[in-house]
Design a protein around this motif. Structure first.
Motif, PDB file in Angstrom:
ATOM      1  N   GLY A  81      10.718   7.381   8.285  1.00  0.00           N
ATOM      2  CA  GLY A  81      11.098   6.798   7.005  1.00  0.00           C
ATOM      3  C   GLY A  81      10.459   7.392   5.768  1.00  0.00           C
ATOM      4  N   GLU A  82       9.596   8.383   5.928  1.00  0.00           N
ATOM      5  CA  GLU A  82       8.822   8.834   4.761  1.00  0.00           C
ATOM      6  C   GLU A  82       9.682   9.510   3.701  1.00  0.00           C
ATOM      7  N   GLU A  83      10.652  10.312   4.103  1.00  0.00           N
ATOM      8  CA  GLU A  83      11.526  10.962   3.121  1.00  0.00           C
ATOM      9  C   GLU A  83      12.293   9.907   2.326  1.00  0.00           C
ATOM     10  N   TRP A  84      12.844   8.917   3.035  1.00  0.00           N
ATOM     11  CA  TRP A  84      13.537   7.814   2.354  1.00  0.00           C
ATOM     12  C   TRP A  84      12.595   7.130   1.370  1.00  0.00           C
ATOM     13  N   LEU A  85      11.372   6.853   1.793  1.00  0.00           N
ATOM     14  CA  LEU A  85      10.428   6.140   0.942  1.00  0.00           C
ATOM     15  C   LEU A  85      10.121   6.926  -0.321  1.00  0.00           C
ATOM     16  N   ASN A  86       9.907   8.222  -0.194  1.00  0.00           N
ATOM     17  CA  ASN A  86       9.581   9.025  -1.369  1.00  0.00           C
ATOM     18  C   ASN A  86      10.743   9.041  -2.361  1.00  0.00           C
ATOM     19  N   GLU A  87      11.980   9.097  -1.852  1.00  0.00           N
ATOM     20  CA  GLU A  87      13.140   9.020  -2.740  1.00  0.00           C
ATOM     21  C   GLU A  87      13.243   7.634  -3.380  1.00  0.00           C
ATOM     22  N   CYS A  88      12.932   6.618  -2.599  1.00  0.00           N
ATOM     23  CA  CYS A  88      12.995   5.246  -3.107  1.00  0.00           C
ATOM     24  C   CYS A  88      11.991   5.036  -4.235  1.00  0.00           C
ATOM     25  N   ILE A  89      10.777   5.521  -4.042  1.00  0.00           N
ATOM     26  CA  ILE A  89       9.751   5.391  -5.076  1.00  0.00           C
ATOM     27  C   ILE A  89      10.199   6.080  -6.360  1.00  0.00           C
ATOM     28  N   ALA A  90      10.790   7.268  -6.229  1.00  0.00           N
ATOM     29  CA  ALA A  90      11.265   7.989  -7.412  1.00  0.00           C
ATOM     30  C   ALA A  90      12.364   7.209  -8.125  1.00  0.00           C
ATOM     31  N   TYR A  91      13.275   6.604  -7.368  1.00  0.00           N
ATOM     32  CA  TYR A  91      14.363   5.830  -7.975  1.00  0.00           C
ATOM     33  C   TYR A  91      13.804   4.598  -8.697  1.00  0.00           C
ATOM     34  N   ILE A  92      12.895   3.894  -8.039  1.00  0.00           N
ATOM     35  CA  ILE A  92      12.305   2.703  -8.653  1.00  0.00           C
ATOM     36  C   ILE A  92      11.515   3.084  -9.899  1.00  0.00           C
ATOM     37  N   GLU A  93      10.818   4.202  -9.836  1.00  0.00           N
ATOM     38  CA  GLU A  93      10.056   4.629 -11.016  1.00  0.00           C
ATOM     39  C   GLU A  93      10.990   4.899 -12.190  1.00  0.00           C
ATOM     40  N   GLY A  94      12.179   5.429 -11.898  1.00  0.00           N
ATOM     41  CA  GLY A  94      13.169   5.605 -12.962  1.00  0.00           C
ATOM     42  C   GLY A  94      13.572   4.275 -13.574  1.00  0.00           C
ATOM     43  N   ASN A  95      13.730   3.247 -12.737  1.00  0.00           N
ATOM     44  CA  ASN A  95      14.045   1.908 -13.248  1.00  0.00           C
ATOM     45  C   ASN A  95      12.907   1.359 -14.099  1.00  0.00           C
ATOM     46  N   ILE A  96      11.686   1.568 -13.644  1.00  0.00           N
ATOM     47  CA  ILE A  96      10.522   1.085 -14.397  1.00  0.00           C
ATOM     48  C   ILE A  96      10.427   1.809 -15.737  1.00  0.00           C
ATOM     49  N   ASN A  97      10.691   3.108 -15.748  1.00  0.00           N
ATOM     50  CA  ASN A  97      10.685   3.855 -17.005  1.00  0.00           C
ATOM     51  C   ASN A  97      11.687   3.260 -17.989  1.00  0.00           C
ATOM     52  N   MET A  98      12.867   2.919 -17.475  1.00  0.00           N
ATOM     53  CA  MET A  98      13.906   2.325 -18.325  1.00  0.00           C
ATOM     54  C   MET A  98      13.434   0.995 -18.910  1.00  0.00           C
ATOM     55  N   ILE A  99      12.826   0.175 -18.081  1.00  0.00           N
ATOM     56  CA  ILE A  99      12.328  -1.125 -18.549  1.00  0.00           C
ATOM     57  C   ILE A  99      11.252  -0.933 -19.609  1.00  0.00           C
ATOM     58  N   ASP A 100      10.310  -0.055 -19.322  1.00  0.00           N
ATOM     59  CA  ASP A 100       9.197   0.189 -20.241  1.00  0.00           C
ATOM     60  C   ASP A 100       9.699   0.696 -21.590  1.00  0.00           C
ATOM     61  N   ALA A 123       0.795  -1.230   0.000  1.00  0.00           N
ATOM     62  CA  ALA A 123       0.000   0.000   0.000  1.00  0.00           C
ATOM     63  C   ALA A 123       0.827   1.280   0.000  1.00  0.00           C
ATOM     64  N   ASP A 124       2.039   1.227   0.524  1.00  0.00           N
ATOM     65  CA  ASP A 124       2.836   2.448   0.676  1.00  0.00           C
ATOM     66  C   ASP A 124       3.586   2.834  -0.585  1.00  0.00           C
ATOM     67  N   ILE A 125       3.672   1.922  -1.554  1.00  0.00           N
ATOM     68  CA  ILE A 125       4.458   2.183  -2.768  1.00  0.00           C
ATOM     69  C   ILE A 125       3.480   2.381  -3.923  1.00  0.00           C
ATOM     70  N   ILE A 126       3.124   3.625  -4.164  1.00  0.00           N
ATOM     71  CA  ILE A 126       2.108   3.987  -5.156  1.00  0.00           C
ATOM     72  C   ILE A 126       2.692   5.058  -6.072  1.00  0.00           C
ATOM     73  N   PHE A 127       2.450   4.899  -7.367  1.00  0.00           N
ATOM     74  CA  PHE A 127       2.953   5.863  -8.345  1.00  0.00           C
ATOM     75  C   PHE A 127       1.846   6.828  -8.758  1.00  0.00           C
ATOM     76  N   GLU A 128       2.193   8.097  -8.844  1.00  0.00           N
ATOM     77  CA  GLU A 128       1.207   9.112  -9.250  1.00  0.00           C
ATOM     78  C   GLU A 128       0.715   8.821 -10.664  1.00  0.00           C
ATOM     79  N   PRO A 129      -0.562   9.121 -10.942  1.00  0.00           N
ATOM     80  CA  PRO A 129      -1.548   9.837 -10.120  1.00  0.00           C
ATOM     81  C   PRO A 129      -2.431   8.908  -9.286  1.00  0.00           C
ATOM     82  N   HIS A 130      -2.002   7.683  -9.078  1.00  0.00           N
ATOM     83  CA  HIS A 130      -2.848   6.692  -8.404  1.00  0.00           C
ATOM     84  C   HIS A 130      -2.845   6.921  -6.896  1.00  0.00           C
ATOM     85  N   HIS A 131      -3.868   6.376  -6.253  1.00  0.00           N
ATOM     86  CA  HIS A 131      -4.033   6.566  -4.815  1.00  0.00           C
ATOM     87  C   HIS A 131      -4.579   5.282  -4.207  1.00  0.00           C
TER      88      HIS A 131
END
Length: 388
Positions: A284-303, A203-211
């Motif tokens: 941990g929220e600041e870490w999590l937000n940075e982590c989500i951004a990093y993972i999203e960059g990886n997903i963009n690369m894969i896509d 639940a904590d790892i959500i990509f915008e614009p989803h909720h």
């Protein structure tokens, strides 16, 4: 800034992901992009709190105190807008054990338990291992994303189902269910007197614009038939510390779960799991937000790379969770051939879709929660597996 781009060597650390491939695939000489844990160190505050406790030097029996419960209450409120009470919380070593507890607490041997495939493999295992009957309402793949066949869902509920296992956000497909979808699920279960066990570990790892909407938060009436499973394990990469929690607002349901916990003597957290959970939810929220951004960059690369170089593969871009579900059916390879191409030819460890039940055949699940260089290497190995 956290050092999410720092490559951590996990070999010879008893890591399931890195050291357990021989057990899972018959060989260790593979690039591991399979089991759902990250290769990132958790927030600094978590490590510091664990070191403090280590320096104390005594590790006797531990109780989860009111500070732990309050950290959970604050996190669910701030992150998800869900106001829960400390007395609703039960502790568990993990979400999968919690699923087993719910099955034992709310059903009898031989009862029907509903799921929606393709879905996280332990859903099937826990139903069958507890001698209950699996009832499946398969998800429908529509325009590259999963949707619920509500007509079939209702028919299955009518068949005498006692418990529904909801995966929200969905694993492996990455769907973040919309509010109206969740309400329709809950109203149908309410109509047919079916209890809901909601696995909301992602639940904590959500990509915008989803909720993400916790199902039990959408109507006070739902709290009488919904229990929710959450954990910091996926969110902050703490799975090895075995700490999760159950939110059970209904007193009768909570009592039934407590009886099962006491029967199994699974009523508390281990010392380090409790400390890590509290620290992560507090700081941990600041870490999590940075982590989500990093993972999203990886997903963009894969896509982008798959679209450019491997058009016979279709990426189901996740709306939540850090897992990428890839449709390989246009390659014409059956599941055995997929395994041979990926494991033998490309030396790439992934999760194969057939294990997620009906609708998973011909898919693979890829884990990009890792250093970007591993994603780059994984993409090259996909090209070896599927290139002409």
């Amino acid at each position: 800034m956290y050092k999410l781009n720092e490559k951590v060597d996990r070999i010879n650390t008893s890591s399931l992901k890195w050291d357990g491939m021989k057990l899972a695939f018959g060989k260790n000489e593979l690039l591991p992009m399979w089991v759902a844990d990250m290769d990132f160190s958790p927030p600094t505050s978590v490590i510091e709190k664990l070191k403090e406790r280590m320096d104390h030097g005594v590790f006797g029996y531990t109780i989860a105190n009111e500070n732990t419960a309050q950290a959970i209450v604050d996190w669910t409120n701030n992150r998800h807008g869900w106001e829960i009470r400390p007395e609703w919380i039960l502790y568990s070593p993990g979400v999968v054990p919690s699923i087993g507890m719910a099955i034992q607490a709310f059903t009898e041997v031989g009862d029907k338990v509903l799921l929606q495939s393709p879905v996280y493999t332990p859903f099937f295992n826990m139903i069958e291992n507890n001698m209950r009957e699996v009832v499946n309402s398969p998800l429908q793949l529509v325009n590259g994303r999963y949707e619920i066949d509500f007509a079939d869902f209702e028919e299955k509920l009518k068949s005498g189902v006692k418990l529904f296992l909801l995966c929200s956000p969905h694993n492996p497909g990455g769907r973040v269910w919309k509010k109206e979808e969740l309400v329709k699920i809950a109203e149908l279960c309410k109509k047919y007197d079916v209890l809901i066990a909601a696995d909301e570990i992602h639940a904590d790892i959500i990509f915008e614009p989803h909720h993400h909407f916790p199902l039990a938060s959408l109507d006070p009436a739902y709290q009488d038939f919904v229990v929710t499973f959450m954990a910091p394990s996926k969110t902050f990469n703490l799975a090895g510390l075995q700490a999760s929690f159950i939110v059970a607002p209904n007193e009768e349901m909570r009592k039934k779960l407590t009886i099962i916990q006491q029967t199994l003597n699974l009523t508390s957290l281990n010392t380090f799991g409790m400390i890590a959970m509290e620290a992560a939810y507090r700081d941990g929220e600041e870490w999590l937000n940075e982590c989500i951004a990093y993972i999203e960059g990886n997903i963009n690369m894969i896509d982008e790379e798959i679209s450019r170089s491997l058009p016979e593969l279709d990426v189901m871009r996740p709306e939540g969770s850090y897992l990428v579900w890839i449709d390989c059916r246009k390659t014409g390879l059956n599941d055995q051939q997929l395994r041979e191409s990926l494991l033998e030819k490309a030396k790439l460890a992934v999760n194969f879709g057939a294990s997620y039940g009906k609708g998973g055949e011909g898919f693979i699940r890829l884990n990009p929660a890792c250093h970007r260089s591993i994603v780059e290497e994984g993409l090259e190995r996909l090209k070896i597996a599927f290139g002409s």
